[in-house]
Design a protein around this motif. Structure first.
Motif, PDB file in Angstrom:
ATOM      1  N   THR A 162       0.833  -1.208   0.000  1.00 57.84           N
ATOM      2  CA  THR A 162       0.000   0.000   0.000  1.00 57.84           C
ATOM      3  C   THR A 162       0.861   1.249   0.000  1.00 57.84           C
ATOM      4  OG1 THR A 162      -1.745  -1.182   1.216  1.00 57.84           O
ATOM      5  CG2 THR A 162      -1.810   1.230   1.253  1.00 57.84           C
ATOM      6  N   ALA A 163       1.940   1.213   0.790  1.00 57.70           N
ATOM      7  CA  ALA A 163       2.861   2.353   0.829  1.00 57.70           C
ATOM      8  C   ALA A 163       3.499   2.585  -0.530  1.00 57.70           C
ATOM      9  CB  ALA A 163       3.934   2.112   1.890  1.00 57.70           C
ATOM     10  N   LEU A 164       3.851   1.509  -1.234  1.00 59.03           N
ATOM     11  CA  LEU A 164       4.443   1.629  -2.561  1.00 59.03           C
ATOM     12  C   LEU A 164       3.477   2.310  -3.526  1.00 59.03           C
ATOM     13  CD1 LEU A 164       6.716   1.040  -4.568  1.00 59.03           C
ATOM     14  CD2 LEU A 164       5.737  -1.238  -4.901  1.00 59.03           C
ATOM     15  N   GLU A 165       2.216   1.923  -3.476  1.00 56.41           N
ATOM     16  CA  GLU A 165       1.210   2.545  -4.330  1.00 56.41           C
ATOM     17  C   GLU A 165       1.038   4.024  -3.983  1.00 56.41           C
ATOM     18  OE1 GLU A 165      -1.659   3.178  -7.193  1.00 56.41           O
ATOM     19  OE2 GLU A 165      -0.291   1.476  -6.946  1.00 56.41           O
ATOM     20  N   LEU A 166       1.096   4.352  -2.702  1.00 57.25           N
ATOM     21  CA  LEU A 166       0.971   5.754  -2.281  1.00 57.25           C
ATOM     22  C   LEU A 166       2.159   6.579  -2.778  1.00 57.25           C
ATOM     23  CD1 LEU A 166      -0.340   5.169   1.350  1.00 57.25           C
ATOM     24  CD2 LEU A 166      -1.570   6.368  -0.467  1.00 57.25           C
ATOM     25  N   VAL A 167       3.358   5.993  -2.728  1.00 53.02           N
ATOM     26  CA  VAL A 167       4.545   6.692  -3.238  1.00 53.02           C
ATOM     27  C   VAL A 167       4.393   6.938  -4.734  1.00 53.02           C
ATOM     28  CG1 VAL A 167       7.018   6.479  -3.687  1.00 53.02           C
ATOM     29  CG2 VAL A 167       6.117   5.905  -1.434  1.00 53.02           C
ATOM     30  N   LYS A 168       3.877   5.952  -5.476  1.00 50.19           N
ATOM     31  CA  LYS A 168       3.662   6.111  -6.916  1.00 50.19           C
ATOM     32  C   LYS A 168       2.646   7.207  -7.212  1.00 50.19           C
ATOM     33  CE  LYS A 168       3.494   3.026  -9.960  1.00 50.19           C
ATOM     34  NZ  LYS A 168       3.020   1.897 -10.805  1.00 50.19           N
ATOM     35  N   ARG A 169       1.742   7.440  -6.271  1.00 45.29           N
ATOM     36  CA  ARG A 169       0.721   8.474  -6.440  1.00 45.29           C
ATOM     37  C   ARG A 169       1.217   9.856  -5.997  1.00 45.29           C
ATOM     38  NH1 ARG A 169      -4.477   6.453  -7.209  1.00 45.29           N
ATOM     39  NH2 ARG A 169      -5.397   8.310  -6.269  1.00 45.29           N
ATOM     40  N   GLY A 170       2.505   9.946  -5.638  1.00 44.03           N
ATOM     41  CA  GLY A 170       3.093  11.246  -5.345  1.00 44.03           C
ATOM     42  C   GLY A 170       3.293  11.565  -3.883  1.00 44.03           C
ATOM     43  N   HIS A 171       3.017  10.614  -2.988  1.00 46.02           N
ATOM     44  CA  HIS A 171       3.182  10.863  -1.557  1.00 46.02           C
ATOM     45  C   HIS A 171       4.582  10.430  -1.116  1.00 46.02           C
ATOM     46  CE1 HIS A 171      -1.021  11.829  -1.672  1.00 46.02           C
ATOM     47  NE2 HIS A 171      -1.308  10.631  -2.148  1.00 46.02           N
ATOM     48  N   ARG A 172       4.924  10.711   0.141  1.00 49.43           N
ATOM     49  CA  ARG A 172       6.306  10.521   0.582  1.00 49.43           C
ATOM     50  C   ARG A 172       6.430   9.485   1.697  1.00 49.43           C
ATOM     51  NH1 ARG A 172       8.637  16.496   1.442  1.00 49.43           N
ATOM     52  NH2 ARG A 172       6.597  16.862   2.374  1.00 49.43           N
ATOM     53  N   LEU A 173       7.387   8.576   1.514  1.00 51.01           N
ATOM     54  CA  LEU A 173       7.650   7.540   2.506  1.00 51.01           C
ATOM     55  C   LEU A 173       8.558   8.084   3.608  1.00 51.01           C
ATOM     56  CD1 LEU A 173       7.553   4.434   3.298  1.00 51.01           C
ATOM     57  CD2 LEU A 173       9.731   4.264   2.074  1.00 51.01           C
ATOM     58  N   VAL A 174       8.192   7.779   4.848  1.00 51.25           N
ATOM     59  CA  VAL A 174       9.036   8.149   5.991  1.00 51.25           C
ATOM     60  C   VAL A 174       9.746   6.916   6.539  1.00 51.25           C
ATOM     61  CG1 VAL A 174       9.099   9.204   8.285  1.00 51.25           C
ATOM     62  CG2 VAL A 174       7.464  10.039   6.572  1.00 51.25           C
ATOM     63  N   ALA A 175       8.990   5.847   6.771  1.00 49.59           N
ATOM     64  CA  ALA A 175       9.597   4.637   7.336  1.00 49.59           C
ATOM     65  C   ALA A 175       8.768   3.416   6.967  1.00 49.59           C
ATOM     66  CB  ALA A 175       9.709   4.757   8.857  1.00 49.59           C
ATOM     67  N   ASP A 176       9.458   2.295   6.783  1.00 54.16           N
ATOM     68  CA  ASP A 176       8.795   1.023   6.513  1.00 54.16           C
ATOM     69  C   ASP A 176       9.256  -0.015   7.518  1.00 54.16           C
ATOM     70  OD1 ASP A 176       7.316  -1.007   5.075  1.00 54.16           O
ATOM     71  OD2 ASP A 176       9.243  -1.703   4.295  1.00 54.16           O
ATOM     72  N   ASP A 177       8.325  -0.861   7.928  1.00 48.55           N
ATOM     73  CA  ASP A 177       8.565  -1.987   8.834  1.00 48.55           C
ATOM     74  C   ASP A 177       8.723  -1.556  10.289  1.00 48.55           C
ATOM     75  OD1 ASP A 177       8.853  -4.846   9.171  1.00 48.55           O
ATOM     76  OD2 ASP A 177      10.928  -4.423   9.720  1.00 48.55           O
ATOM     77  N   CYS A 178       9.690  -0.675  10.575  1.00 44.97           N
ATOM     78  CA  CYS A 178       9.896  -0.200  11.946  1.00 44.97           C
ATOM     79  C   CYS A 178       9.838   1.322  11.962  1.00 44.97           C
ATOM     80  CB  CYS A 178      11.237  -0.693  12.485  1.00 44.97           C
ATOM     81  SG  CYS A 178      11.607  -0.097  14.151  1.00 44.97           S
ATOM     82  N   VAL A 179       8.938   1.865  12.773  1.00 43.90           N
ATOM     83  CA  VAL A 179       8.804   3.312  12.896  1.00 43.90           C
ATOM     84  C   VAL A 179       9.226   3.732  14.304  1.00 43.90           C
ATOM     85  CG1 VAL A 179       7.257   5.300  12.712  1.00 43.90           C
ATOM     86  CG2 VAL A 179       6.870   3.284  11.271  1.00 43.90           C
ATOM     87  N   GLU A 180      10.278   4.519  14.387  1.00 41.92           N
ATOM     88  CA  GLU A 180      10.719   5.039  15.681  1.00 41.92           C
ATOM     89  C   GLU A 180       9.933   6.304  15.995  1.00 41.92           C
ATOM     90  OE1 GLU A 180      14.933   5.568  15.325  1.00 41.92           O
ATOM     91  OE2 GLU A 180      15.355   3.453  15.756  1.00 41.92           O
TER      92      GLU A 180
END
Length: 307
Positions: A162-180
Motif C-alpha cells: 500500500t505504501a508503494l502505491e501511495l509513493v507512486k501516487r506522489g506521496h512521501r515515505l518516511v519509514a517502513d517496517d519499523c517506525v521510531e
C-alpha cells in the motif's frame, strides 16, 4: 532512559572546551537548564546539580564582586559529582576559580559566543528533542498531503504494498517496517526511520527496494508528525464496521491520543485510494467540514419534517 553526553552538546553548538576535559562523557539526563543566580549568592539548599549550569553576564558580574574566598567557595560548589557541565555565554572570561574547581572534579567548562537567552532556548530545544520519550512500532509511516499516516496491521496484510502505491501516487515515505516514535510534547508525536533501513521498502516477492533511488528525493522524508493511524485487518464477515464515520476511535502512543481508523482488507479494495481519501477527509474534519455529521443532520431534519 535516553541520555545525551556533554561531548554531543559541544559538537552540536561548536562550544570551546575550557577545562574539565576528563568529564566530556558525562551524561545529561534532564532537559531543564539552570542559571545559578541564587547559588552564586550562597544559597545551595535546592541546587539542581543534575542540570547543565549556564553562567551569563549577570552571574559572572555578580561573582566578580564577591571576595576571593566566597567566589572560590561558591564556584567550587557548582562542580558536583552529578553536574554534567557548566557553560559560559557571551564569550566571557572564565573565572580562574571555576577552572581550578572544574579540573579538580572533572566537570567540563565550556564557552559560547552566543547571548545567554538565545543559547538557553536553543540548548533547551535540543535537549528536549534528544531526551523525549521514545518507542518503536511495527508499521509504515507515509506523508499524505501533509498528514502523517501510520499504517499498522499484522505481517503480510499489505502495508508495504500500500505504501508503494501511495509513493507512486506522489506521496512521501518516511519509514517502513519499523517506525521510531518520539513524543515532543503532550499532543505531538513524531515518527522517523531507523538509519539502517531509511528510504528502504520491503515488497514480498520483489525484495528490498530503495524508494529514493527509484522515485527521487521528493518521494521520501526523514521524519513526520503522526496525525492518524490506519489499522489494516483482514475482512471478517460477521464483524460490524463503521459505515458513517461519526465515531472517532483513539489509539494511545506513549502518552498521546491519536485518531485511529480500522480498514478491512479484502480482494478488490484499493487500499491506497481509501487511505489517501481518509487523509484528505481527516484534514477536512480538522477544518470543520464533517460530511458524516452533515448527512446525519440532514437526515434528522428530513425525518423531523415528515413527522
Amino acid at each position: 532512559m535516553a541520555k545525551v553526553l556533554i561531548k554531543d552538546v559541544i559538537e552540536e553548538f561548536d562550544l570551546e572546551l575550557i577545562s574539565g576535559e576528563e568529564g566530556v562523557n558525562r551524561p545529561i539526563t534532564v532537559s531543564d537548564i539552570s542559571r545559578p543566580g541564587l547559588e552564586m549568592a550562597g544559597y545551595f539548599n535546592y541546587y539542581p546539580a543534575e542540570r547543565v549550569q549556564l553562567l551569563g553576564k549577570t552571574e559572572l558580574s555578580f561573582a566578580s564582586r564577591l571576595s576571593s574566598g566566597d567566589r572560590k567557595s561558591r564556584l567550587t560548589q557548582l562542580c558536583s559529582d552529578i553536574t554534567p557541565g557548566i557553560i559560559i555565554t557571551r564569550d566571557k572570561e572564565v573565572p580562574a576559580e571555576l577552572i581550578e574547581a572544574s579540573e579538580q572534579y572533572s566537570v567540563p567548562v565550556m564557552r559560547s559566543k552566543q547571548k545567554t537567552s538565545l543559547f538557553s532556548s536553543r540548548l533547551t530545544n535540543f535537549l528536549e528533542r534528544k531526551l523525549a520519550p521514545t518507542t518503536a512500532v511495527h508499521g509504515v509511516l507515509v506523508d499524505i498531503y501533509g498528514v502523517g499516516v501510520l499504517i499498522t496491521g499484522k505481517s503480510g496484510v499489505g502495508k508495504s504494498e500500500t505504501a508503494l502505491e501511495l509513493v507512486k501516487r506522489g506521496h512521501r515515505l518516511v519509514a517502513d517496517d519499523c517506525v521510531e516514535i518520539r513524543q515532543e510534547d503532550e499532543t505531538t508525536i513524531v515518527g522517523s526511520s531507523p538509519e539502517l533501513i531509511e528510504h528502504l521498502l520491503e515488497i514480498r516477492g520483489l525484495g528490498i527496494i530503495n524508494v529514493m533511488t527509484l522515485f527521487g528525493a521528493g518521494a521520501v522524508r526523514s521524519f513526520k508528525k503522526i496525525s492518524i493511524v490506519m489499522s489494516l485487518e483482514l475482512w471478517e464477515q460477521n464483524k460490524q464496521y463503521d459505515r458513517l464515520g461519526l465515531e472517532e476511535e483513539k489509539m494511545k502512543i506513549i502518552d498521546t491520543e491519536v485518531t485511529k481508523i480500522t480498514i478491512p482488507v479484502r480482494p478488490g479494495r484499493n487500499l491506497a485510494v481509501i487511505i489517501e481519501v481518509a487523509a484528505m477527509n481527516f484534514r477536512l474534519k480538522r477544518m470543520g467540514v464533517n460530511a458524516a455529521q452533515q448527512f446525519t443532520n440532514k437526515l434528522a431534519s428530513v425525518i423531523s419534517d415528515k413527522e
